[in-house]
Design a protein around this motif. Structure first.
Motif, PDB file in Angstrom:
ATOM      1  N   ASP A  92     -16.772 -12.772  14.920  1.00 54.90           N
ATOM      2  CA  ASP A  92     -16.911 -12.130  13.614  1.00 54.90           C
ATOM      3  C   ASP A  92     -15.892 -12.771  12.681  1.00 54.90           C
ATOM      4  OD1 ASP A  92     -17.273 -10.500  11.443  1.00 54.90           O
ATOM      5  OD2 ASP A  92     -17.270  -8.623  12.585  1.00 54.90           O
ATOM      6  N   ALA A  93     -16.388 -13.577  11.734  1.00 59.38           N
ATOM      7  CA  ALA A  93     -15.479 -14.325  10.863  1.00 59.38           C
ATOM      8  C   ALA A  93     -14.738 -13.422   9.887  1.00 59.38           C
ATOM      9  CB  ALA A  93     -16.251 -15.398  10.091  1.00 59.38           C
ATOM     10  N   CYS A  94     -15.380 -12.369   9.451  1.00 58.35           N
ATOM     11  CA  CYS A  94     -14.716 -11.468   8.496  1.00 58.35           C
ATOM     12  C   CYS A  94     -15.392 -10.107   8.528  1.00 58.35           C
ATOM     13  CB  CYS A  94     -14.777 -12.054   7.083  1.00 58.35           C
ATOM     14  SG  CYS A  94     -13.952 -11.025   5.833  1.00 58.35           S
ATOM     15  N   HIS A  95     -14.626  -9.102   8.807  1.00 62.15           N
ATOM     16  CA  HIS A  95     -15.146  -7.735   8.859  1.00 62.15           C
ATOM     17  C   HIS A  95     -14.171  -6.837   8.104  1.00 62.15           C
ATOM     18  CE1 HIS A  95     -17.762  -4.709  11.066  1.00 62.15           C
ATOM     19  NE2 HIS A  95     -16.918  -3.975  10.362  1.00 62.15           N
ATOM     20  N   LYS A  96     -14.621  -6.338   6.942  1.00 66.19           N
ATOM     21  CA  LYS A  96     -13.765  -5.470   6.136  1.00 66.19           C
ATOM     22  C   LYS A  96     -13.822  -4.034   6.669  1.00 66.19           C
ATOM     23  CE  LYS A  96     -13.923  -8.121   1.846  1.00 66.19           C
ATOM     24  NZ  LYS A  96     -14.186  -8.094   0.395  1.00 66.19           N
ATOM     25  N   LEU A  97     -12.681  -3.412   6.728  1.00 64.35           N
ATOM     26  CA  LEU A  97     -12.590  -2.053   7.247  1.00 64.35           C
ATOM     27  C   LEU A  97     -12.618  -1.020   6.131  1.00 64.35           C
ATOM     28  CD1 LEU A  97      -9.894  -2.532  10.045  1.00 64.35           C
ATOM     29  CD2 LEU A  97     -12.306  -1.999  10.361  1.00 64.35           C
ATOM     30  N   CYS A  98     -11.621  -1.030   5.264  1.00 62.74           N
ATOM     31  CA  CYS A  98     -11.535  -0.053   4.189  1.00 62.74           C
ATOM     32  C   CYS A  98     -10.457  -0.486   3.213  1.00 62.74           C
ATOM     33  CB  CYS A  98     -11.238   1.357   4.721  1.00 62.74           C
ATOM     34  SG  CYS A  98      -9.549   1.530   5.398  1.00 62.74           S
ATOM     35  N   THR A  99     -10.318   0.275   2.145  1.00 60.73           N
ATOM     36  CA  THR A  99      -9.253   0.062   1.169  1.00 60.73           C
ATOM     37  C   THR A  99      -8.400   1.317   1.108  1.00 60.73           C
ATOM     38  OG1 THR A  99     -10.621  -1.435  -0.153  1.00 60.73           O
ATOM     39  CG2 THR A  99      -8.695  -0.463  -1.231  1.00 60.73           C
ATOM     40  N   SER A 100      -7.117   1.166   1.351  1.00 61.42           N
ATOM     41  CA  SER A 100      -6.195   2.301   1.345  1.00 61.42           C
ATOM     42  C   SER A 100      -5.349   2.267   0.081  1.00 61.42           C
ATOM     43  CB  SER A 100      -5.285   2.259   2.580  1.00 61.42           C
ATOM     44  OG  SER A 100      -6.053   2.344   3.758  1.00 61.42           O
ATOM     45  N   VAL A 101      -5.077   3.442  -0.466  1.00 61.20           N
ATOM     46  CA  VAL A 101      -4.275   3.587  -1.683  1.00 61.20           C
ATOM     47  C   VAL A 101      -2.956   4.253  -1.313  1.00 61.20           C
ATOM     48  CG1 VAL A 101      -4.159   4.536  -4.008  1.00 61.20           C
ATOM     49  CG2 VAL A 101      -6.361   3.770  -3.087  1.00 61.20           C
ATOM     50  N   TYR A 102      -1.860   3.564  -1.598  1.00 59.89           N
ATOM     51  CA  TYR A 102      -0.533   4.051  -1.246  1.00 59.89           C
ATOM     52  C   TYR A 102       0.225   4.483  -2.494  1.00 59.89           C
ATOM     53  CZ  TYR A 102      -1.389   1.872   3.283  1.00 59.89           C
ATOM     54  OH  TYR A 102      -1.921   1.529   4.502  1.00 59.89           O
ATOM     55  N   LYS A 103       0.896   5.622  -2.370  1.00 60.68           N
ATOM     56  CA  LYS A 103       1.745   6.123  -3.456  1.00 60.68           C
ATOM     57  C   LYS A 103       3.209   5.812  -3.143  1.00 60.68           C
ATOM     58  CE  LYS A 103      -1.477   9.881  -4.553  1.00 60.68           C
ATOM     59  NZ  LYS A 103      -1.644  11.358  -4.700  1.00 60.68           N
ATOM     60  N   LYS A 104       4.089   6.304  -3.990  1.00 58.97           N
ATOM     61  CA  LYS A 104       5.517   5.999  -3.863  1.00 58.97           C
ATOM     62  C   LYS A 104       6.071   6.464  -2.511  1.00 58.97           C
ATOM     63  CE  LYS A 104      10.031   7.220  -5.758  1.00 58.97           C
ATOM     64  NZ  LYS A 104      10.768   7.996  -6.795  1.00 58.97           N
ATOM     65  N   ASP A 105       5.763   7.706  -2.142  1.00 55.38           N
ATOM     66  CA  ASP A 105       6.289   8.229  -0.871  1.00 55.38           C
ATOM     67  C   ASP A 105       5.743   7.444   0.326  1.00 55.38           C
ATOM     68  OD1 ASP A 105       7.679  10.113  -2.286  1.00 55.38           O
ATOM     69  OD2 ASP A 105       6.203  11.709  -1.992  1.00 55.38           O
ATOM     70  N   ASP A 106       4.474   7.039   0.239  1.00 55.91           N
ATOM     71  CA  ASP A 106       3.889   6.264   1.332  1.00 55.91           C
ATOM     72  C   ASP A 106       4.580   4.910   1.484  1.00 55.91           C
ATOM     73  OD1 ASP A 106       2.042   8.346   1.591  1.00 55.91           O
ATOM     74  OD2 ASP A 106       0.682   7.420   0.144  1.00 55.91           O
ATOM     75  N   LEU A 107       4.813   4.237   0.359  1.00 55.38           N
ATOM     76  CA  LEU A 107       5.451   2.929   0.411  1.00 55.38           C
ATOM     77  C   LEU A 107       6.887   3.029   0.919  1.00 55.38           C
ATOM     78  CD1 LEU A 107       4.167   1.338  -2.927  1.00 55.38           C
ATOM     79  CD2 LEU A 107       3.353   0.923  -0.607  1.00 55.38           C
ATOM     80  N   LYS A 108       7.582   4.089   0.527  1.00 62.28           N
ATOM     81  CA  LYS A 108       8.948   4.284   1.009  1.00 62.28           C
ATOM     82  C   LYS A 108       8.960   4.461   2.521  1.00 62.28           C
ATOM     83  CE  LYS A 108      13.019   7.234   0.435  1.00 62.28           C
ATOM     84  NZ  LYS A 108      13.585   8.440  -0.258  1.00 62.28           N
ATOM     85  N   PHE A 109       7.997   5.219   3.041  1.00 66.36           N
ATOM     86  CA  PHE A 109       7.891   5.435   4.476  1.00 66.36           C
ATOM     87  C   PHE A 109       7.573   4.128   5.200  1.00 66.36           C
ATOM     88  CE2 PHE A 109       5.340   6.544   8.238  1.00 66.36           C
ATOM     89  CZ  PHE A 109       6.217   7.373   8.893  1.00 66.36           C
ATOM     90  N   ILE A 110       6.625   3.351   4.672  1.00 65.95           N
ATOM     91  CA  ILE A 110       6.223   2.103   5.312  1.00 65.95           C
ATOM     92  C   ILE A 110       7.357   1.087   5.266  1.00 65.95           C
ATOM     93  CG2 ILE A 110       4.647   0.138   5.121  1.00 65.95           C
ATOM     94  CD1 ILE A 110       2.500   2.077   4.185  1.00 65.95           C
ATOM     95  N   LYS A 111       8.097   1.044   4.146  1.00 65.99           N
ATOM     96  CA  LYS A 111       9.236   0.124   4.056  1.00 65.99           C
ATOM     97  C   LYS A 111      10.268   0.410   5.147  1.00 65.99           C
ATOM     98  CE  LYS A 111       8.984  -0.647  -0.954  1.00 65.99           C
ATOM     99  NZ  LYS A 111       9.674  -0.433  -2.256  1.00 65.99           N
ATOM    100  N   GLY A 112      10.512   1.698   5.385  1.00 69.19           N
ATOM    101  CA  GLY A 112      11.461   2.062   6.432  1.00 69.19           C
ATOM    102  C   GLY A 112      10.989   1.605   7.804  1.00 69.19           C
ATOM    103  N   LEU A 113       9.682   1.730   8.068  1.00 70.22           N
ATOM    104  CA  LEU A 113       9.150   1.295   9.357  1.00 70.22           C
ATOM    105  C   LEU A 113       9.230  -0.222   9.517  1.00 70.22           C
ATOM    106  CD1 LEU A 113       5.981   3.545   9.869  1.00 70.22           C
ATOM    107  CD2 LEU A 113       8.344   3.979  10.506  1.00 70.22           C
TER     108      LEU A 113
END
Length: 622
Positions: free
Chosen positions: A90-111
């Motif tokens: 499978d050369a390309c299979h799109k899953l979804c588009t996720s929308v991140y807010k400020k709190d989400d990005l802060k959490f992901i940055k920490g991880l």
């Protein structure tokens, strides 16, 4: 055997049978929790955490049932939206588009800063991060880059300028082995990258989604996608786990450790044999000289040493109830761990079944509750304990209750930090049920039977009504000194493997050290038992008949060194940067050390009692 060869049928052991696929068959892809590879704070997070916003299946993720041991270790398996078909690229299979807010990005940055990794399972095989490399020196001193086969792949990456990027495309490479007209999965790798939205799946053109370029009021849209590539491999299904063990950087270290372990084991084994022979010779000489006496009072009074305490050596120890409970609980732990290792060596416990080792250890500990009850009752009856009901009721309660309270405290800490490693209330109820319905009843039943049956190995000497006075103790029988020496004595054979053992335990890779663990445990038990017997002889030789508790402490002393090494390993090898991580690590290390202490102390005490019977049974009496 040749005549009945055609009638023999073989079956795979449960949980270790391979799955044969035809072309186009769907392959299960499960996602597990996220764990840290650099900052060891021991907090794992669910894959479908609200802040991560990973793509979900159409009908929502479903929890995959797992063993009790896997749940205790923190595994949380869920279905995923990734659709993989055997031999279909499978050369390309799109899953979804996720929308991140400020709190989400802060959490992901920490991880990302803490090096958190995603863990997938494809055909029950942990996914390897293909981007893991390391610089090592070759035999000619030239630095070269080698791949590190590490389970899981990073959530994101920290650039040299300290900017953070998130990986949103996964290039999945699967190795298959053809067997007749069927196919088996023998290897899985994922190479992740970061690409801007709308670029499709042009893998390798990393444009790096920078998490630092978005303001507090802005949102970030991330498109997730994956590609699948199949390649044929000569690796058979039976050796597919070698990908996780064959690591050039680790193998050289293991080779050196193997030599150290071999020679230190050989040296200590020879030393033990020589000391056993010397001790046996001394005992035979003492017994022969004593039996040549006429047993007249004046002749007996002129003799010194262990012969003088013949009427006190089987005197009841202090706190006989607590002593018997410790002996019984330790015997139960030792029997359960030994049985688990035997099943592992025979292949009944496989790394393909996640948490199988922990599950087997837990279940066998419960099923062998009768061993603990029997040994505790026999010990209590041997030393003249009177409150038999207390012994029957407290033996299956004291140690399990202490372990349960420590476990519950650590679990509350995990719940407070919203960790996926927290054990759900249902599993806690299951553990209580296993104890209440299996372990405790078996302990009480076998203890009751032991009290009803006559002693098979009773004391061989009558105890005097009045205890004799003890002479001053020589310096070399000091309990603190002997505990220190007995803790250091067996460490020579295992010090080279301490780091490997702890690393495998805390990274949930216990299957890497099955053989090493079996040999090490056998040697440790033998050395502890021998040390306890030697200390017993030193005590009674110097007319100290209160040997029960000292021998128990000296035999279990290696567990103290085990706990010290765990603290040293955590300080040098684990970047524990939170108070919670320190409490969690020290708490579980204490539990493991306590189990080791009880098992070794019980084995040494039982052996010391049997040796005491042999010694005094060899003395002729009127």
């Amino acid at each position: 055997m040749l005549l009945v060869w055609q009638t023999v049928q073989a079956r795979y052991l449960p949980g270790v049978a391979p799955i044969d696929y035809s072309s186009g068959d769907s392959i299960d892809v499960f996602v597990n929790r996220l764990t840290s590879s650099t900052a060891q704070n021991f907090i794992g997070y669910d894959y479908y955490n609200d802040h991560l916003k990973f793509c979900k299946p159409e009908n929502g993720p479903h929890k995959v049932s797992g063993s009790l041991g896997a749940i205790l270790l923190g595994d949380r398996l869920y279905t995923s939206p990734v659709d993989i078909r055997m031999l279909q690229d499978d050369a390309c299979h799109k899953l979804c588009t996720s929308v991140y807010k400020k709190d989400d990005l802060k959490f992901i940055k920490g991880l990302i800063n803490d090096g958190y990794r995603q863990h997938w399972l494809i055909d029950s095989l942990p996914v390897i991060g293909a981007r893991e490399v390391s610089r090592v020196a070759s035999e000619h001193g030239i630095q070269k880059t080698v791949s590190l086969n590490v389970a899981g792949f990073l959530l994101g990456h920290v650039l040299t300028d300290e900017r953070l990027i998130i990986y949103n495309h996964y290039n999945i490479t699967l190795d298959y082995h053809k067997k007749k007209d069927k196919f088996r999965v023998v290897g899985v790798q994922v190479e992740s990258s970061s690409m801007e939205n709308g670029e499709g799946c042009a893998f390798g053109t990393e444009t790096k989604i920078n998490l630092d370029e978005f303001g507090d009021d802005e949102t970030l849209e991330v498109e997730y996608s994956y590609s699948v590539t199949w390649r044929e491999s000569d690796t058979p299904w039976a050796t597919r786990w070698d990908h996780y063990l064959n690591n050039e950087k680790v193998s050289k270290l293991d080779k050196a450790n193997n030599y150290i372990f071999f020679f230190s084991t050989l040296f200590i084994t020879c030393g033990v044999i020589l000391q056993v022979l010397a001790l046996t010779r001394v005992l035979r000489k003492d017994i022969s000289q004593y039996n040549e006496l006429s047993l007249e009072p004046e002749d007996f009074a002129n003799e010194r040493g262990w012969k003088q305490v013949a009427g006190d050596v089987f005197r009841k120890p202090r706190s006989v109830l607590a002593y018997s409970i410790m002996i019984g609980s330790g015997a139960q732990i030792l029997a359960a761990f030994s049985a688990t290792l035997v099943l592992t060596i025979l292949g009944f416990i496989s790394p393909t079944s996640r948490g199988s080792f922990s599950t087997a250890l837990l279940v066998l500990t419960a099923m062998l509750g009768g061993v603990g009850g029997w040994i505790s009752a026999v010990s209590y009856k041997t030393w003249g304990g009177q409150d038999r009901k207390a012994n029957l009721l407290l033996t299956p309660i004291v140690v399990p209750l202490l372990v349960f309270f420590i476990f519950l405290f650590l679990n509350f800490l995990l719940i407070f930090h919203h960790s996926s490693g927290a054990v759900p209330i249902g599993e806690i109820a299951t553990i209580i049920g296993i104890w209440g319905c299996i372990s405790a009843p078996l302990s009480i039943l076998f203890g009751f039977i032991a009290f009803k049956k006559p002693l098979r190995y009773p004391p061989t000497m009558r105890v005097n009504q009045i205890a004799r006075l003890q002479p001053p103790k020589p310096w070399y029988t000091n309990l603190a000194l002997m505990v220190l020496l007995s803790a250091l004595y067996p460490s020579g054979a295992f010090v080279s493997y301490i780091s490997v053992i702890f690393g495998s335990i805390w990274s949930d890779k216990i299957f890497k050290i099955f053989g090493m663990l079996s040999l090490s445990c056998c040697m440790l038990v033998i050395l502890s038992v021998f040390t306890g017997v030697v200390y017993l002889y030193l005590l009674i030789l110097n007319e100290n008949y209160k040997w029960q508790w000292p021998v128990f402490l000296v035999s279990g002393a290696p567990a103290i060194l085990f706990y010290f090494f765990s603290i040293l390993y955590g300080y040098k090898n684990l970047n524990i940067d939170t108070a919670f991580g320190i409490f969690f690590y020290l708490g579980y290390s204490f539990l493991m050390s306590m189990f080791c202490f009880l098992a070794l102390g019980s084995g040494g005490s039982i052996a010391a009692y049997l040796v005491t019977r042999i010694i005094y049974n060899s003395i002729k009496s009127e």
